[in-house]
Design an enzyme around this catalytic site. Structure first.
Site: not given
Lengths: 298, 296
Positions: B104, B147, B150, B170
């Site tokens: 992200a 992300g 994900e 992360e």
């Protein structure tokens, strides 16, 4: 001493096993009766195998239909499973087909003209899950095709052994329907989302090797060795306490029904319960005394 | 006070954020062809011999397709378009050969506070992929990290290129996955590997991902997209209505117990008997001919 030994040899095997395991024992002739009644099974063949004749083997027997599951077959399966469940000699059950097919689906002609109303009213397929309520361990020995309802039948069993040429699939989507006996639930839990979605939405099959890598089956054997290996596995299990084996199976199945914390509680209660059994005491005593345990299923 | 503050730099999401913006003479399925060029962060087109596969390609190559609010808003628009387009039978999401999406956009969230995250429901809209009713295939070449991983896991099926890498790094930024990474990864690959990935930030290869059950197939890098589209075409050849029902049933496996899931599946199975496509499919099987599904 010698007289006692001779008496022991002459005593029928069944009398040694306490008739208290799980359910009231069937009348003594039940074991003989079902073998004699075996010829009254139309869609399956039923026999006991293993050196101690303690493995109940159910073979699907609709070779012309690649063992497609029909109501008649599933009703006979129910009868056979009830027989084995009630037979105190039987320690494990093996379900198999022939070399070409375990079961290549459900009988489409039977449901081709069904309506939603008929399905719902008649609770269609409700009785097809008898395998999943059996308390004794059930091993699926899958050679050839296990597709649709056949794959679902295998997945209802506790253990799946596959022959090298076995193929698994859920092709219901190609018929404009979806799996109806647990395929979407059990396959996803076994092989994960990506592969389950791929199989359910495309109808594509996977090989025995892919099934093992994905976690659906635990062992693969040559085609001609599969059934004897499955029976061997059953014999290994049947050599343990039948009572405690049933408790262990219940605990493992709880993993699919509740959270980890609650499952651990359930397991703990069942674990404590084994300390109320003679077999637990015998097993631990034998271990400490460095001898073979002599379980009595009590 | 519950509105999300305007992003720094006034970067607005590309394309139409709402249906009200369409001129009256345009209807949605044709509109987006004309407005297609207004997507800033993604490229959107229909592919396949029957033009029935909606393909969304992440298009922020300089940022290795790092997901930002603008991109995810455009993704939402594209997914709505495909969901509403009766011609589209399956959707493929992909990146470029180097990266599917390498995370992200950290700059976007670098100075966020807990209060701002909570008030603005940060990342809430990023799960549109997981609510799409049509089947979605992630075609992952290169990096699918954070992300990006994900996003791939929200899809129904993941196909990977040979050089793909998956990870949830992360933790190296002092945070944790926020869009389902800890939940979907663990369900897919098991506790040990999921814990290892989430707690170390280490990546796994495409091969490891397949062995662990995260992806179902691996292809050479240059073949990946066409294979994903092929898979979509195979699915789109079935009844779109029943495919959506099947997808709902499979997803129920993650939401309830086995017994309840079996009940849900049974009710959905019965429901297919109320469809024309079920009758056509079984009749075609018995008559040994190809089924002609009408999505009804």
């Amino acid at each position: 001493m010698a007289a006692a030994a001779v008496r022991a040899l002459l005593r029928p095997a069944r009398a040694r096993a306490p008739a208290r395991f799980l359910l009231p024992p069937a009348p003594p002739s039940a074991g003989a009766r079902h073998c004699a009644a075996g010829s009254q099974f139309q869609y399956i063949m039923v026999q006991k195998k293993g050196t101690k004749q303690n493995i109940g083997v159910i073979q699907l027997n609709r070779p012309k239909a690649l063992n497609a599951l029909c109501d008649g077959l599933m009703n006979e399966m129910k009868v056979a499973l009830d027989l084995f469940e009630n037979d105190p000699q039987v320690g494990a059950i093996v379900i198999t087909g022939n070399e070409k097919a375990f079961a290549a689906g459900a009988d489409i002609k039977e449901m081709q003209n069904s309506t939603f109303q008929e399905c719902y009213r008649s609770n269609f397929l409700a009785g097809w899950n008898r395998v999943s309520t059996v308390r004794k361990p059930v091993i699926a020995a899958v050679n050839g095709y296990a597709l649709g309802g056949g794959c679902e039948l295998a997945m209802m069993c506790d253990i799946i052994y596959a022959g090298e040429k076995a193929q698994f699939g859920q092709p219901e989507i190609l018929l404009g329907t979806i799996p109806g006996s647990g395929g979407t639930q059990r396959l996803t839990r076994a092989v994960g989302k990506s592969l389950a979605m791929e199989m359910v939405l495309t109808g594509d099959r996977i090989s025995a090797q892919e099934a093992k890598e994905a976690g659906l089956v635990s062992k693969i054997f040559p085609v001609e060795k599969l059934l004897e290996e499955a029976i061997s596995c059953g014999e290994k299990i049947a050599g343990n306490s039948k009572l405690v084996v049933a408790i262990a199976k219940e605990a493992v199945n709880a993993a699919f029904e509740t959270t980890l914390s609650e499952g651990n509680k359930t397991e703990k209660r069942l674990f404590y319960a084994t300390f109320a059994t003679d077999d637990r005491k015998e097993g631990m005593t034998a271990f400490v005394e460095k001898r073979k345990a002599n379980f009595k299923d009590h």
